[in-house]
Design a protein around this motif. Structure first.
Motif, PDB file in Angstrom:
ATOM      1  N   LEU A 130       2.239 -11.868 -24.215  1.00 35.02           N
ATOM      2  CA  LEU A 130       1.777 -10.493 -24.079  1.00 35.02           C
ATOM      3  C   LEU A 130       0.517 -10.495 -23.215  1.00 35.02           C
ATOM      4  CD1 LEU A 130       2.138  -7.498 -24.974  1.00 35.02           C
ATOM      5  CD2 LEU A 130       0.379  -7.967 -26.702  1.00 35.02           C
ATOM      6  N   GLN A 131       0.616  -9.892 -22.056  1.00 37.64           N
ATOM      7  CA  GLN A 131      -0.548  -9.755 -21.195  1.00 37.64           C
ATOM      8  C   GLN A 131      -1.282  -8.473 -21.574  1.00 37.64           C
ATOM      9  OE1 GLN A 131       1.802 -10.108 -17.415  1.00 37.64           O
ATOM     10  NE2 GLN A 131       0.201 -11.567 -16.873  1.00 37.64           N
ATOM     11  N   TYR A 132      -2.572  -8.587 -21.786  1.00 36.99           N
ATOM     12  CA  TYR A 132      -3.367  -7.420 -22.149  1.00 36.99           C
ATOM     13  C   TYR A 132      -4.814  -7.646 -21.744  1.00 36.99           C
ATOM     14  CZ  TYR A 132      -4.900 -10.186 -26.231  1.00 36.99           C
ATOM     15  OH  TYR A 132      -5.417 -11.163 -27.054  1.00 36.99           O
ATOM     16  N   ARG A 133      -5.577  -6.573 -21.782  1.00 35.75           N
ATOM     17  CA  ARG A 133      -6.992  -6.649 -21.501  1.00 35.75           C
ATOM     18  C   ARG A 133      -7.757  -6.588 -22.816  1.00 35.75           C
ATOM     19  NH1 ARG A 133      -7.903  -5.710 -15.968  1.00 35.75           N
ATOM     20  NH2 ARG A 133     -10.077  -5.151 -16.318  1.00 35.75           N
ATOM     21  N   ALA A 134      -8.795  -7.410 -22.926  1.00 38.18           N
ATOM     22  CA  ALA A 134      -9.593  -7.440 -24.156  1.00 38.18           C
ATOM     23  C   ALA A 134     -10.099  -6.043 -24.481  1.00 38.18           C
ATOM     24  CB  ALA A 134     -10.761  -8.402 -23.984  1.00 38.18           C
ATOM     25  N   TYR A 150      -3.402  -1.193 -34.134  1.00 42.64           N
ATOM     26  CA  TYR A 150      -4.506  -2.117 -34.399  1.00 42.64           C
ATOM     27  C   TYR A 150      -4.915  -2.816 -33.111  1.00 42.64           C
ATOM     28  CZ  TYR A 150      -3.293  -1.296 -39.243  1.00 42.64           C
ATOM     29  OH  TYR A 150      -3.034  -0.680 -40.433  1.00 42.64           O
ATOM     30  N   SER A 151      -6.215  -2.938 -32.931  1.00 42.19           N
ATOM     31  CA  SER A 151      -6.749  -3.591 -31.729  1.00 42.19           C
ATOM     32  C   SER A 151      -6.657  -5.098 -31.849  1.00 42.19           C
ATOM     33  CB  SER A 151      -8.210  -3.197 -31.518  1.00 42.19           C
ATOM     34  OG  SER A 151      -8.332  -1.813 -31.285  1.00 42.19           O
ATOM     35  N   MET A 152      -6.390  -5.752 -30.722  1.00 39.21           N
ATOM     36  CA  MET A 152      -6.460  -7.206 -30.677  1.00 39.21           C
ATOM     37  C   MET A 152      -7.916  -7.638 -30.862  1.00 39.21           C
ATOM     38  SD  MET A 152      -3.522  -6.356 -29.074  1.00 39.21           S
ATOM     39  CE  MET A 152      -3.655  -6.092 -27.322  1.00 39.21           C
ATOM     40  N   ALA A 153      -8.128  -8.613 -31.735  1.00 39.99           N
ATOM     41  CA  ALA A 153      -9.487  -9.072 -32.043  1.00 39.99           C
ATOM     42  C   ALA A 153      -9.854 -10.328 -31.272  1.00 39.99           C
ATOM     43  CB  ALA A 153      -9.626  -9.327 -33.550  1.00 39.99           C
ATOM     44  N   ASN A 154      -8.998 -10.743 -30.362  1.00 47.09           N
ATOM     45  CA  ASN A 154      -9.309 -11.912 -29.526  1.00 47.09           C
ATOM     46  C   ASN A 154      -8.972 -11.596 -28.079  1.00 47.09           C
ATOM     47  OD1 ASN A 154      -6.494 -12.018 -30.525  1.00 47.09           O
ATOM     48  ND2 ASN A 154      -6.340 -13.855 -29.287  1.00 47.09           N
ATOM     49  N   ALA A 155      -9.734 -12.206 -27.185  1.00 54.10           N
ATOM     50  CA  ALA A 155      -9.435 -12.071 -25.756  1.00 54.10           C
ATOM     51  C   ALA A 155      -8.120 -12.789 -25.460  1.00 54.10           C
ATOM     52  CB  ALA A 155     -10.575 -12.662 -24.934  1.00 54.10           C
ATOM     53  N   ILE A 222     -13.852  -8.141 -26.378  1.00 47.76           N
ATOM     54  CA  ILE A 222     -14.605  -7.902 -25.138  1.00 47.76           C
ATOM     55  C   ILE A 222     -15.710  -8.933 -24.976  1.00 47.76           C
ATOM     56  CG2 ILE A 222     -16.224  -6.301 -24.044  1.00 47.76           C
ATOM     57  CD1 ILE A 222     -14.467  -4.006 -25.050  1.00 47.76           C
ATOM     58  N   MET A 223     -16.394  -9.253 -26.072  1.00 52.60           N
ATOM     59  CA  MET A 223     -17.460 -10.252 -26.000  1.00 52.60           C
ATOM     60  C   MET A 223     -16.894 -11.609 -25.612  1.00 52.60           C
ATOM     61  SD  MET A 223     -20.654 -10.506 -26.159  1.00 52.60           S
ATOM     62  CE  MET A 223     -21.403 -12.044 -25.595  1.00 52.60           C
ATOM     63  N   TYR A 228     -15.910 -15.809 -21.442  1.00 53.99           N
ATOM     64  CA  TYR A 228     -14.928 -16.472 -20.579  1.00 53.99           C
ATOM     65  C   TYR A 228     -15.279 -16.289 -19.109  1.00 53.99           C
ATOM     66  CZ  TYR A 228     -10.409 -17.281 -18.277  1.00 53.99           C
ATOM     67  OH  TYR A 228      -9.413 -17.725 -17.436  1.00 53.99           O
ATOM     68  N   LEU A 229     -15.752 -15.100 -18.748  1.00 54.34           N
ATOM     69  CA  LEU A 229     -16.120 -14.821 -17.362  1.00 54.34           C
ATOM     70  C   LEU A 229     -17.421 -15.507 -16.949  1.00 54.34           C
ATOM     71  CD1 LEU A 229     -15.415 -10.953 -17.159  1.00 54.34           C
ATOM     72  CD2 LEU A 229     -13.991 -12.806 -16.229  1.00 54.34           C
ATOM     73  N   GLU A 230     -18.118 -16.079 -17.930  1.00 60.22           N
ATOM     74  CA  GLU A 230     -19.450 -16.649 -17.700  1.00 60.22           C
ATOM     75  C   GLU A 230     -20.370 -15.586 -17.113  1.00 60.22           C
ATOM     76  OE1 GLU A 230     -19.006 -20.210 -15.380  1.00 60.22           O
ATOM     77  OE2 GLU A 230     -18.083 -21.314 -17.019  1.00 60.22           O
TER      78      GLU A 230
END
Length: 341
Positions: A130-134, A150-155, A222-223, A228-230
């Motif tokens: 499943l591709q998604y945005r945090a 329900y929101s995904m709780a992980n990136a 999101i955090m 991950y993006l540094e």
């Protein structure tokens, strides 16, 4: 009957059937209008009708007050066209980046994070992803045709499973099962990803993350994505709860604060009891933000939680802290009780 809808200021156009909501038609056409609950309760999809008319289905008065409706505002998630339309709406370029899928999933893990919050880890079928945005969410498709979001709780790059944080709502059709009969290896079906609550990566503005209760779940994702993006964007996380136990991943936030030089964590408790021995910030979480940041004119805010928290934060940050209204991004967690009220 089919009507034509023109979006300003972009000038993009799409077709909308008379029995179709403006939001669904836009998403079907690949035009990313902002949205959250899709049930007329959160107000995330609100825009203005510049020409033409719509008929609104059931929605919450607080999401579209009579004065706003009289001024031409509309909730596109429950507005059906009665003529060709010209609407004013902020388009989100990346919202339709990943396809919405219907997928089976198996419960990989159930873990209580507190007395009334359960972590559910979902395992996807082999060779499926499943591709998604945090920050986005999924909808469980229940056997009676009802859905629960329900929101995904992980990136998306942070775990082999999709994780969710689900608060028990006594009497709730789905959450009662989660806290009683649901077990590992059970199979569910869901649809996603949905929602326009995710990090805008084309900005370098300092970020305020605001969460109440399990609104922490997409904020956590999101955090993790920022890590991950540094990213070096300054980030301050405000997490509010009634009692300290409501901050069920307090230790993780403190760990981030200890490791990340650009990150600050501010927990806020509104109803601490004497035996909590709470010595931190107290009161309403959005007011703590205002005390620390009386000028938000150069910030972005990402807020998730109970509708009253989101509504208060948006109103006060824009009116009293000079936050540009287009820099407030929110996901309002609406329960079935909210939708019925």
């Amino acid at each position: 009957m089919t009507f034509q809808v023109t979006v300003t200021p972009s000038g993009r156009q799409f077709s909308c059937e008379a029995d179709e909501t403006v939001l669904n038609a836009a998403l079907r056409a690949g035009i990313g209008l902002p949205y959250g609950c899709k049930n007329g309760a959160c107000g995330s999809c609100k825009g203005k009708i510049l020409a033409g008319s719509v008929a609104h289905g059931h929605h919450q008065q607080r999401a579209l007050p009579e004065l706003e409706a009289a001024q031409g505002m509309s909730l596109f998630c429950c507005a059906k066209p009665q003529s060709d339309l010209t609407i004013e709406a902020r388009e989100i370029v990346a919202s339709g980046e990943y396809p919405v899928k219907k997928m089976p999933t198996r419960i990989a893990k159930l873990e209580k994070l507190s007395d009334d919050v359960m972590l559910i880890a979902l395992q996807l079928p082999a060779n499926e992803r499943l591709q998604y945005r945090a920050g986005q969410y999924i909808e469980f498709m229940l056997r009676d045709g009802k859905r629960r979001s329900y929101s995904m709780a992980n990136a998306p790059h942070n775990d082999e499973h999709i994780t969710l944080h689900i608060r028990h709502m006594p009497g709730g059709l789905f959450t009662d099962q989660v806290f009683s009969t649901m077990k590992e290896r059970d199979i569910l079906r869901f649809e996603g990803p949905h929602g326009s609550f995710f990090l805008r990566e084309d900005s370098d503005k300092p970020v305020i993350l605001l969460a109440s209760g399990t609104g922490f779940a997409p904020v956590k994702a999101i955090m993790e994505h920022l890590i991950y993006l540094e990213s070096s964007r300054p980030v301050t996380l405000y997490w509010g709860g009634r009692r300290p136990a409501d901050l069920y991943m307090h230790a993780l936030c403190e760990e981030w604060a200890g490791k990340l030089p650009y990150f600050k964590y501010v927990p806020v408790i509104s109803n601490a009891a004497a035996d909590d021995h709470w010595t931190g910030r107290t009161g309403f979480v959005h007011q703590a933000v205002m005390q620390d940041f009386p000028d938000l004119s150069d910030h972005q805010v990402y807020a998730c939680g109970a509708p009253v928290v989101i509504e208060s934060a948006q109103r006060d940050f824009v009116a009293r802290c000079q936050l540009p209204k287009e820099e407030f991004f929110a996901d309002s967690f609406t329960s079935e009780a909210d939708l019925a009220s």
